[in-house]
Scaffold this motif. Structure first.
Motif, PDB file in Angstrom:
ATOM      1  N   HIS A 111      -6.877  -5.819  21.159  1.00 21.12           N
ATOM      2  CA  HIS A 111      -6.127  -5.887  19.902  1.00 21.12           C
ATOM      3  C   HIS A 111      -4.642  -6.097  20.168  1.00 21.12           C
ATOM      4  CE1 HIS A 111      -9.592  -3.631  17.706  1.00 21.12           C
ATOM      5  NE2 HIS A 111      -9.827  -4.913  17.853  1.00 21.12           N
ATOM      6  N   ALA A 168     -10.158  -3.844   6.142  1.00 26.47           N
ATOM      7  CA  ALA A 168     -11.200  -4.705   6.719  1.00 26.47           C
ATOM      8  C   ALA A 168     -12.557  -4.329   6.139  1.00 26.47           C
ATOM      9  CB  ALA A 168     -11.213  -4.575   8.237  1.00 26.47           C
ATOM     10  N   GLU A 169     -12.818  -3.026   6.062  1.00 25.64           N
ATOM     11  CA  GLU A 169     -14.091  -2.564   5.504  1.00 25.64           C
ATOM     12  C   GLU A 169     -14.191  -2.923   4.022  1.00 25.64           C
ATOM     13  OE1 GLU A 169     -16.605   1.545   4.781  1.00 25.64           O
ATOM     14  OE2 GLU A 169     -15.109   1.510   6.388  1.00 25.64           O
ATOM     15  N   HIS A 218     -14.525  -7.986   6.061  1.00 26.54           N
ATOM     16  CA  HIS A 218     -14.341  -8.845   7.231  1.00 26.54           C
ATOM     17  C   HIS A 218     -13.975  -7.985   8.440  1.00 26.54           C
ATOM     18  CE1 HIS A 218     -10.216  -9.493   5.195  1.00 26.54           C
ATOM     19  NE2 HIS A 218     -10.012  -8.652   6.160  1.00 26.54           N
ATOM     20  N   SER A 219     -13.775  -8.631   9.578  1.00 30.69           N
ATOM     21  CA  SER A 219     -13.578  -7.890  10.817  1.00 30.69           C
ATOM     22  C   SER A 219     -12.205  -7.213  10.876  1.00 30.69           C
ATOM     23  CB  SER A 219     -13.714  -8.831  12.021  1.00 30.69           C
ATOM     24  OG  SER A 219     -12.608  -9.716  12.082  1.00 30.69           O
ATOM     25  N   TYR A 220     -12.146  -6.194  11.709  1.00 28.95           N
ATOM     26  CA  TYR A 220     -10.885  -5.500  11.989  1.00 28.95           C
ATOM     27  C   TYR A 220      -9.880  -6.495  12.545  1.00 28.95           C
ATOM     28  CZ  TYR A 220      -7.709  -1.953  13.893  1.00 28.95           C
ATOM     29  OH  TYR A 220      -6.600  -1.188  14.175  1.00 28.95           O
ATOM     30  N   GLU A 221     -10.347  -7.366  13.441  1.00 28.20           N
ATOM     31  CA  GLU A 221      -9.478  -8.358  14.071  1.00 28.20           C
ATOM     32  C   GLU A 221      -8.876  -9.310  13.046  1.00 28.20           C
ATOM     33  OE1 GLU A 221     -12.004  -6.521  17.023  1.00 28.20           O
ATOM     34  OE2 GLU A 221     -12.533  -7.505  15.140  1.00 28.20           O
ATOM     35  N   ARG A 222      -9.677  -9.720  12.076  1.00 23.04           N
ATOM     36  CA  ARG A 222      -9.184 -10.643  11.049  1.00 23.04           C
ATOM     37  C   ARG A 222      -8.088  -9.967  10.230  1.00 23.04           C
ATOM     38  NH1 ARG A 222      -7.444 -12.038   6.023  1.00 23.04           N
ATOM     39  NH2 ARG A 222      -7.748 -14.234   5.676  1.00 23.04           N
ATOM     40  N   GLU A 223      -8.302  -8.705   9.867  1.00 22.45           N
ATOM     41  CA  GLU A 223      -7.310  -7.979   9.068  1.00 22.45           C
ATOM     42  C   GLU A 223      -6.032  -7.725   9.870  1.00 22.45           C
ATOM     43  OE1 GLU A 223      -5.788  -6.326   5.571  1.00 22.45           O
ATOM     44  OE2 GLU A 223      -7.554  -7.574   5.893  1.00 22.45           O
ATOM     45  N   LEU A 261      -8.940 -17.440  12.585  1.00 22.59           N
ATOM     46  CA  LEU A 261      -9.269 -16.144  11.990  1.00 22.59           C
ATOM     47  C   LEU A 261      -9.399 -16.276  10.478  1.00 22.59           C
ATOM     48  CD1 LEU A 261      -7.147 -13.357  13.751  1.00 22.59           C
ATOM     49  CD2 LEU A 261      -9.620 -13.543  13.662  1.00 22.59           C
ATOM     50  N   ARG A 267     -11.487 -15.977   6.779  1.00 22.53           N
ATOM     51  CA  ARG A 267     -12.334 -14.951   6.141  1.00 22.53           C
ATOM     52  C   ARG A 267     -13.793 -15.264   6.343  1.00 22.53           C
ATOM     53  NH1 ARG A 267      -9.680 -12.840   0.545  1.00 22.53           N
ATOM     54  NH2 ARG A 267      -8.685 -11.095   1.537  1.00 22.53           N
TER      55      ARG A 267
END
Length: 157
Positions: A17, A106-107, A111-116, A155, A157
């Motif tokens: 990250h 993200a939740e 979408h993913s934690y990485e995207r957020e 990255l 959505r």
């Protein structure tokens, strides 16, 4: 590569990250054609710490996802020769990001934690570069550019 300083106040953020933050900010800097000598710092923290900063600097007593502190280098009082001025890196400012908000959003958004995390970096980075979204005409510049950078980086959505 831009000079990107990352401070992990949580001491819990995995290296992948931290790498994502450095890579997406450098990508965004290249996308905006910023000088490679540009400096930026990112501080990762929990909700309680960002809430204190939000309360102190924005008079909003709740945690938020990202806060941007732009540095204005337009100091008229400093006089130096152009050659010396060129050697001084352009520090555009600091980003404060709540890792708790990254996970929550993200939740919530599915979408993913990485995207957020990438999105909040780009969003805050654009603020540091003079973009805003308070008025409709500003939104019409910032939001498409934000989406463009995220898509070009991969990255979406």
């Amino acid at each position: 590569m831009m000079d990107i300083q990352i401070f992990d106040h949580t001491e819990e953020v995995p290296q992948q990250h931290l790498d994502l933050i450095a890579n997406i900010l450098d990508f965004a800097g290249n996308y905006l054609k910023l000088d490679v000598a540009t400096e930026i710092s990112v501080t990762l923290m929990h909700n309680d710490e960002i809430q204190k900063i939000n309360r102190e600097y924005r008079n909003v007593d709740r945690p938020t996802d990202v806060i941007s502190f732009a540095i204005n280098d337009e100091d008229e009082d400093i006089i130096m020769d152009p050659e010396m001025a060129e050697e001084i890196p352009d520090n555009i400012g600091d980003l404060m990001i709540s890792v708790d908000k990254v996970a929550e959003q993200a939740e919530f958004l599915g979408h993913s934690y990485e995207r957020e995390l990438g999105f909040l970096c780009v969003h805050g980075f654009l603020h540091l570069n003079g973009y805003d979204h308070m008025k409709k005409e500003d939104q019409e510049k910032m939001f498409p550019l934000q989406k463009e950078i995220m898509s070009a980086y991969g990255l979406e959505r």
